[in-house]
Scaffold this motif. Structure first.
Motif, PDB file in Angstrom:
ATOM      1  N   ILE A  25      43.012  44.985  47.658  1.00  0.00           N
ATOM      2  CA  ILE A  25      42.203  43.772  47.521  1.00  0.00           C
ATOM      3  C   ILE A  25      42.223  42.963  48.811  1.00  0.00           C
ATOM      4  CG2 ILE A  25      42.117  41.533  46.349  1.00  0.00           C
ATOM      5  CD1 ILE A  25      42.944  42.979  43.766  1.00  0.00           C
ATOM      6  N   SER A  26      43.375  42.884  49.458  1.00  0.00           N
ATOM      7  CA  SER A  26      43.462  42.169  50.744  1.00  0.00           C
ATOM      8  C   SER A  26      42.585  42.822  51.801  1.00  0.00           C
ATOM      9  CB  SER A  26      44.920  42.125  51.218  1.00  0.00           C
ATOM     10  OG  SER A  26      45.722  41.380  50.339  1.00  0.00           O
ATOM     11  N   ALA A  30      39.378  41.109  53.700  1.00  0.00           N
ATOM     12  CA  ALA A  30      39.261  41.045  55.159  1.00  0.00           C
ATOM     13  C   ALA A  30      37.975  41.687  55.654  1.00  0.00           C
ATOM     14  CB  ALA A  30      40.466  41.725  55.797  1.00  0.00           C
ATOM     15  N   ALA A  31      37.475  42.668  54.915  1.00  0.00           N
ATOM     16  CA  ALA A  31      36.257  43.371  55.317  1.00  0.00           C
ATOM     17  C   ALA A  31      34.994  42.724  54.767  1.00  0.00           C
ATOM     18  CB  ALA A  31      36.326  44.826  54.852  1.00  0.00           C
ATOM     19  N   GLY A  32      35.123  41.586  54.088  1.00  0.00           N
ATOM     20  CA  GLY A  32      33.961  40.926  53.514  1.00  0.00           C
ATOM     21  C   GLY A  32      33.395  41.653  52.314  1.00  0.00           C
ATOM     22  N   GLN A  33      34.257  42.401  51.607  1.00  0.00           N
ATOM     23  CA  GLN A  33      33.821  43.222  50.476  1.00  0.00           C
ATOM     24  C   GLN A  33      34.299  42.679  49.125  1.00  0.00           C
ATOM     25  OE1 GLN A  33      31.931  46.282  50.435  1.00  0.00           O
ATOM     26  NE2 GLN A  33      31.371  45.499  52.450  1.00  0.00           N
ATOM     27  N   LEU A  34      34.771  41.447  49.104  1.00  0.00           N
ATOM     28  CA  LEU A  34      35.347  40.885  47.890  1.00  0.00           C
ATOM     29  C   LEU A  34      34.761  39.511  47.602  1.00  0.00           C
ATOM     30  CD1 LEU A  34      37.676  41.178  45.685  1.00  0.00           C
ATOM     31  CD2 LEU A  34      39.014  39.723  47.230  1.00  0.00           C
ATOM     32  N   ALA A  35      34.474  39.248  46.348  1.00  0.00           N
ATOM     33  CA  ALA A  35      34.119  37.906  45.894  1.00  0.00           C
ATOM     34  C   ALA A  35      35.170  37.447  44.894  1.00  0.00           C
ATOM     35  CB  ALA A  35      32.738  37.892  45.251  1.00  0.00           C
ATOM     36  N   ARG A  36      35.760  36.297  45.143  1.00  0.00           N
ATOM     37  CA  ARG A  36      36.732  35.718  44.222  1.00  0.00           C
ATOM     38  C   ARG A  36      36.007  34.734  43.301  1.00  0.00           C
ATOM     39  NH1 ARG A  36      42.139  36.427  45.852  1.00  0.00           N
ATOM     40  NH2 ARG A  36      42.331  37.436  47.891  1.00  0.00           N
ATOM     41  N   LEU A  66      36.988  39.721  41.888  1.00  0.00           N
ATOM     42  CA  LEU A  66      38.306  39.351  41.372  1.00  0.00           C
ATOM     43  C   LEU A  66      38.150  38.062  40.580  1.00  0.00           C
ATOM     44  CD1 LEU A  66      41.338  39.845  41.162  1.00  0.00           C
ATOM     45  CD2 LEU A  66      41.631  38.523  43.278  1.00  0.00           C
ATOM     46  N   PHE A  67      38.216  38.181  39.245  1.00  0.00           N
ATOM     47  CA  PHE A  67      38.134  37.020  38.364  1.00  0.00           C
ATOM     48  C   PHE A  67      39.541  36.430  38.254  1.00  0.00           C
ATOM     49  CE2 PHE A  67      34.625  39.773  37.181  1.00  0.00           C
ATOM     50  CZ  PHE A  67      33.564  38.879  37.038  1.00  0.00           C
ATOM     51  N   GLU A  68      39.692  35.181  38.666  1.00  0.00           N
ATOM     52  CA  GLU A  68      41.022  34.583  38.777  1.00  0.00           C
ATOM     53  C   GLU A  68      41.308  33.526  37.706  1.00  0.00           C
ATOM     54  OE1 GLU A  68      41.995  35.033  43.475  1.00  0.00           O
ATOM     55  OE2 GLU A  68      40.774  33.287  42.937  1.00  0.00           O
ATOM     56  N   ASN A  69      40.373  33.322  36.795  1.00  0.00           N
ATOM     57  CA  ASN A  69      40.550  32.260  35.807  1.00  0.00           C
ATOM     58  C   ASN A  69      39.888  32.692  34.493  1.00  0.00           C
ATOM     59  OD1 ASN A  69      40.839  29.881  34.385  1.00  0.00           O
ATOM     60  ND2 ASN A  69      39.619  28.622  35.779  1.00  0.00           N
ATOM     61  N   PRO A  76      50.973  31.102  34.741  1.00  0.00           N
ATOM     62  CA  PRO A  76      51.318  32.295  35.531  1.00  0.00           C
ATOM     63  C   PRO A  76      51.345  33.601  34.729  1.00  0.00           C
ATOM     64  CG  PRO A  76      53.314  31.139  34.904  1.00  0.00           C
ATOM     65  CD  PRO A  76      52.183  30.327  34.357  1.00  0.00           C
ATOM     66  N   GLY A  77      50.913  33.581  33.496  1.00  0.00           N
ATOM     67  CA  GLY A  77      50.835  34.825  32.746  1.00  0.00           C
ATOM     68  C   GLY A  77      49.661  35.664  33.201  1.00  0.00           C
ATOM     69  N   PRO A  78      49.443  36.809  32.586  1.00  0.00           N
ATOM     70  CA  PRO A  78      48.302  37.655  32.959  1.00  0.00           C
ATOM     71  C   PRO A  78      46.999  36.858  32.882  1.00  0.00           C
ATOM     72  CG  PRO A  78      49.778  38.832  31.478  1.00  0.00           C
ATOM     73  CD  PRO A  78      50.245  37.418  31.496  1.00  0.00           C
ATOM     74  N   SER A  79      46.295  36.744  34.004  1.00  0.00           N
ATOM     75  CA  SER A  79      45.137  35.844  34.058  1.00  0.00           C
ATOM     76  C   SER A  79      44.026  36.333  34.976  1.00  0.00           C
ATOM     77  CB  SER A  79      45.584  34.449  34.529  1.00  0.00           C
ATOM     78  OG  SER A  79      46.158  34.528  35.838  1.00  0.00           O
ATOM     79  N   LYS A  80      44.141  37.534  35.534  1.00  0.00           N
ATOM     80  CA  LYS A  80      43.180  38.008  36.520  1.00  0.00           C
ATOM     81  C   LYS A  80      42.622  39.373  36.101  1.00  0.00           C
ATOM     82  CE  LYS A  80      45.416  35.800  40.530  1.00  0.00           C
ATOM     83  NZ  LYS A  80      46.558  35.195  39.799  1.00  0.00           N
ATOM     84  N   VAL A  81      41.348  39.588  36.432  1.00  0.00           N
ATOM     85  CA  VAL A  81      40.683  40.866  36.193  1.00  0.00           C
ATOM     86  C   VAL A  81      39.942  41.273  37.461  1.00  0.00           C
ATOM     87  CG1 VAL A  81      38.970  42.121  34.836  1.00  0.00           C
ATOM     88  CG2 VAL A  81      40.412  40.398  33.732  1.00  0.00           C
ATOM     89  N   PHE A  82      40.113  42.537  37.852  1.00  0.00           N
ATOM     90  CA  PHE A  82      39.473  43.061  39.062  1.00  0.00           C
ATOM     91  C   PHE A  82      38.522  44.181  38.679  1.00  0.00           C
ATOM     92  CE2 PHE A  82      39.628  46.170  42.645  1.00  0.00           C
ATOM     93  CZ  PHE A  82      38.971  45.393  43.598  1.00  0.00           C
ATOM     94  N   VAL A  83      37.296  44.127  39.218  1.00  0.00           N
ATOM     95  CA  VAL A  83      36.294  45.165  38.954  1.00  0.00           C
ATOM     96  C   VAL A  83      35.532  45.494  40.238  1.00  0.00           C
ATOM     97  CG1 VAL A  83      35.980  44.381  36.568  1.00  0.00           C
ATOM     98  CG2 VAL A  83      34.425  43.570  38.332  1.00  0.00           C
ATOM     99  N   GLY A  84      34.966  46.700  40.291  1.00  0.00           N
ATOM    100  CA  GLY A  84      33.941  46.996  41.276  1.00  0.00           C
ATOM    101  C   GLY A  84      34.339  47.693  42.554  1.00  0.00           C
ATOM    102  N   THR A  85      35.560  48.206  42.656  1.00  0.00           N
ATOM    103  CA  THR A  85      35.957  48.901  43.882  1.00  0.00           C
ATOM    104  C   THR A  85      34.927  49.941  44.305  1.00  0.00           C
ATOM    105  OG1 THR A  85      38.359  48.638  43.815  1.00  0.00           O
ATOM    106  CG2 THR A  85      37.551  50.675  44.763  1.00  0.00           C
ATOM    107  N   PHE A  86      34.529  50.795  43.375  1.00  0.00           N
ATOM    108  CA  PHE A  86      33.758  51.981  43.748  1.00  0.00           C
ATOM    109  C   PHE A  86      32.258  51.822  43.514  1.00  0.00           C
ATOM    110  CE2 PHE A  86      38.059  53.643  42.843  1.00  0.00           C
ATOM    111  CZ  PHE A  86      38.341  54.126  44.116  1.00  0.00           C
TER     112      PHE A  86
END
Length: 544
Positions: A25-26, A30-36, A66-69, A76-86
């Motif tokens: 994700i980092s 850095a490559a401009g390939q992520l939306a938070r 990266l959905f952060e909310n 601080p419990g499980p609160s994030k979902v990540f989608v769309g790498t590929f």
């Protein structure tokens, strides 16, 4: 932090080992390939709709999300979902360590095929004593899978699907062969899920069948959130019973660190975000589904599926849940299947001894499943039939390849505009379009009624020039009665020294595309204007 393999890497084929999902994700950030996405988003359908709107409107320019909310899941419990790498050729190139700006689709597929097939470079996982995935351990009756922000993807869904972009790890009880695959899993309750297993054609099915014969529960570990190479390989078909852990090591140029499970002898990535440990009973079944399928329809009916019963959950602090919506094209998994199935078919054709294969494509607008386009240099009459027979003889035939289209080597199989041009002008429907009714096929085809599920008609379109035609003087390579007589009318493609001179002078001519237009700023046959293509046609290395 990602590390570049040194001894294993070459200038032509670099390899990058991302430590874990967070490192990946980092790198994307850095490559401009992520939306938070920091605004609150509901796990109940809204997250999936946001993702779908991103893909439907932004296409190949879609960032990973990266959905952060997540509503109802405070930090601080499980609160994030990540989608769309590929959902991106660009990010797939990053995973392979390639320069996305200088990588072609053909180049990406070539590198991936080399790494999947070079068994001398396979890297088995490295066993470590512990890892971040052991930061939190929950066992027995305290297990509650709803603690994670599992999305509800659609209003018609039968439940929340906890397994959509995960990895299921099982072991053959006789040989010790470890399989890693991706198989849909729907939550039944806080401790049970359904799982899609087909003993007839899946590697996990081969493992499961042995446990059915023994009447024993099959240990399984579900990995959710990990570095990208293993995620990619878990969704990739392989011709042989090999471990995707070993291939993922080859892709990244470094072994994956694994740690022993709490409740079984299976080993899981030590840097994973979440691991579910449990068993799949040989006889127990519960109603699973429906869910959106890869064709973009709710074509399959709810059915009785095996049950995964979770005995333990281990997870990192502040874990990131990995998910992906299924449905109409183009999805994240469509892109993955288009890439890895193209490699799979290329290997299958090679093993079947089919000569002259230049490139294989699984077009994305057909969901990476429904159409297989193969470019060949024809070497015999019936060459296209040979190609189709070999493809339809593979195990992936049960999901894919409703249509096989065979084109000449001058056609880019990924460019459906070129393919359509070839179909229209090189195929004679009464001779070159062949239909095989009622083949064993995908039960997810929406055109097949429920009572006939599991069977499909299959179509071969031979869009190559007729091999059996005799050369004619009127089709001379250099004009009527001039040059070598050809078997088919020559095209108008550039193939002269004049075309090469135009390329040399292009920058001085001052011709720029307009800033406003309807359509797209790239012609169908742009590749034909590459110097190498012009020279090949001029010198009759390919048919002009």
């Amino acid at each position: 932090m990602a590390t570049r393999a040194n001894a294993a890497a070459t200038a032509e084929s670099p390899r990058v080992a991302y430590k874990d999902l967070r490192d990946w994700i980092s790198a994307l950030d850095a490559a401009g390939q992520l939306a938070r996405v920091r605004a609150e988003v509901d796990w109940n359908c809204e997250l999936a709709h946001i993702t779908r709107r991103t893909w439907d409107t932004h296409g190949d320019a879609s960032p990973a999300l990266l959905f952060e909310n997540i509503k109802g899941y405070p930090a601080p419990g499980p609160s994030k979902v990540f989608v769309g790498t590929f959902r991106s050729w660009y990010r797939t190139a990053m995973m392979l360590g390639l320069d996305p700006a200088a990588t072609t689709r053909a180049g990406l597929l070539r590198v991936l095929r080399e790494r999947i097939n070079d068994r001398d470079r396979f890297l088995p996982p490295r066993v470590v004593s512990s890892g971040p995935v052991k930061q939190n351990v929950v066992t027995g009756g305290k297990v509650d899978l709803t603690m994670f922000p599992v999305p509800m993807f659609g209003e018609r869904d039968g439940g929340r699907f906890i397994g959509t972009m995960h990895s299921v790890i099982t072991r053959d009880p006789d040989t010790g062969w470890v399989n890693v695959g991706t198989y849909r899993m729907m939550l039944h309750n806080g401790q049970e899920t359904g799982i899609q297993i087909d003993p007839a054609n899946q590697h996990i099915g081969q493992h499961y069948w042995k446990y059915i014969e023994r009447n024993e529960p099959m240990p399984a570990a579900i990995v959710i959130g990990q570095e990208p190479a293993l995620t990619f390989m878990a969704a990739s078909p392989t011709l042989d019973p090999v471990s995707e852990l070993d291939i993922a090591g080859a892709i990244r140029g470094a072994p994956i660190d694994v740690v022993k499970c709490e409740t079984s002898d299976l080993y899981v990535p030590a840097n994973a975000e979440i691991v579910l440990e449990g068993t799949i009973h040989p006889k127990e079944r519960k109603l699973e589904g429906p869910g959106p399928e890869y064709a973009g329809y709710y074509a399959n009916q709810p059915g009785m599926k095996p049950v995964f019963r979770c005995k333990a959950v281990t997870f990192r602090d502040d874990p990131i849940f990995r998910a992906t919506p299924e449905g109409h094209p183009i999805n994240e998994d469509h892109m993955m299947l288009a890439i890895n199935t193209s490699v799979y078919v290329t290997d299958a054709l090679a093993r079947a001894g089919v000569p002259g294969v230049r490139e294989v494509a699984m077009p994305l607008d057909a969901c990476g499943y429904g159409i297989c386009v193969v470019s060949i240099k024809p070497a015999t009459e019936g060459h296209a039939d040979w190609v189709a027979s070999a493809i339809w003889g593979t195990k992936m035939n049960i999901w894919c390849f409703k249509y096989v289209i065979v084109v000449d080597e001058d056609i880019d199989p990924w460019n459906m505009e070129q393919v359509n041009w070839s179909v229209v002008w090189r195929a004679k429907p009464s001779e070159d379009i062949k239909i095989w009714p009622r083949h064993k096929g995908s039960r997810l085809d929406p055109r097949v009624p429920p009572e006939e599920k599991g069977f499909q008609d299959r179509v071969l379109i031979d869009a190559t020039r007729p091999y059996h035609w005799a050369p004619r003087d009127i089709w001379g390579a250099d004009g009527v009665g001039k040059g070598i007589p050809l078997k088919f009318p020559p095209t108008s493609r550039p193939r002269s020294d004049t075309a090469l001179r135009v390329n040399q002078r292009w920058s001085e001519l001052g011709i720029q595309p307009t800033s406003r237009y309807i359509g797209k700023p790239e012609g169908i046959f742009k590749r034909w204007w590459e110097d190498a293509e012009i020279i090949a046609a001029r010198d009759l290395k390919i048919m002009p």
